[in-house]
Write an enzyme that holds these catalytic residues in place. Sequence first.
Site, short mmCIF file in Angstrom:
data_model
loop_
_atom_site.label_atom_id
_atom_site.label_comp_id
_atom_site.label_asym_id
_atom_site.label_seq_id
_atom_site.Cartn_x
_atom_site.Cartn_y
_atom_site.Cartn_z
N CYS A 161 7.06 12.63 3.43
CA CYS A 161 6.78 11.69 4.53
C CYS A 161 7.99 10.83 4.89
O CYS A 161 8.21 10.54 6.06
CB CYS A 161 5.56 10.86 4.20
SG CYS A 161 4.07 11.89 4.14
N ASP B 267 3.54 5.07 3.01
CA ASP B 267 2.50 5.67 2.17
C ASP B 267 2.48 5.18 0.72
O ASP B 267 2.28 6.00 -0.20
CB ASP B 267 2.64 7.20 2.17
CG ASP B 267 2.34 7.83 3.53
OD1 ASP B 267 2.14 7.09 4.50
OD2 ASP B 267 2.32 9.08 3.61
N LYS C 3 -1.97 7.61 9.91
CA LYS C 3 -1.59 8.95 10.35
C LYS C 3 -2.40 9.98 9.58
O LYS C 3 -2.89 9.70 8.49
CB LYS C 3 -0.10 9.17 10.14
CG LYS C 3 0.34 9.05 8.69
CD LYS C 3 1.85 9.12 8.56
CE LYS C 3 2.30 9.03 7.12
NZ LYS C 3 1.85 10.12 6.25
#
Length: 210
Positions: free
Chosen positions: A156, A13, A111
Amino acid sequence: MTPTDTDLLLVVDVQNDFCPGGALAVPRGDEVVPLINRLAEKFPHVALTQDWHPAGHLSFASSHPGRQPFETITVVYGPQILWPDHCVQGTAGAEFHDGLDLPRAELVVRKGFHRTIDSYSAFFENDRRTPTGLAGYLRERGLERVFLAGLALDFCVRYSAEDARAHRFDVVVIEDACRAIDLDGSLQATRQSLATLGVALVRASEVAAV
Ligand SMILES: [Zn+2]
């Protein structure tokens, strides 16, 4: 701990919305970019995750009238922290940081694209049942150990590390190639959880000369 042909660097990310100036900025999140670029040169295999939400996503406070970002609500799969709108599909905020330079990356795992399920982990969505497909990809490719870097360490990256262990992959978190949000003790909880699961936290210099 030199990377071998069964090792993967998974870059989590590193997107504009998670960097300073973004909608859900991780403090100093952009600082990981040069180090990740250098690390990636040392790995035979590199993949990235990309948070990728439709507008009106369940995890957005704006989808729940009267709620504010960083409140926690209960949804069908349990507690859910509400976030500012971030990483909306097709927006500049969802793009990878401009400085990220990973030309050899083999896979991008998107995702969080189911409107009613959030997804912190690279392996399972937050209902803990809906797979992203990454575990199957790693197994088919014969990859055995996952090195994690990116944003945010206590969300995450943490959930990805935990789920990788649940799938019986070896896991290493490269701590100085991550930055944390540290919301209500989440960073300390992350360290405890990873220690319990046998996930090594190392510095980039322990992995490669970077
Ligand atoms: Zn998200």
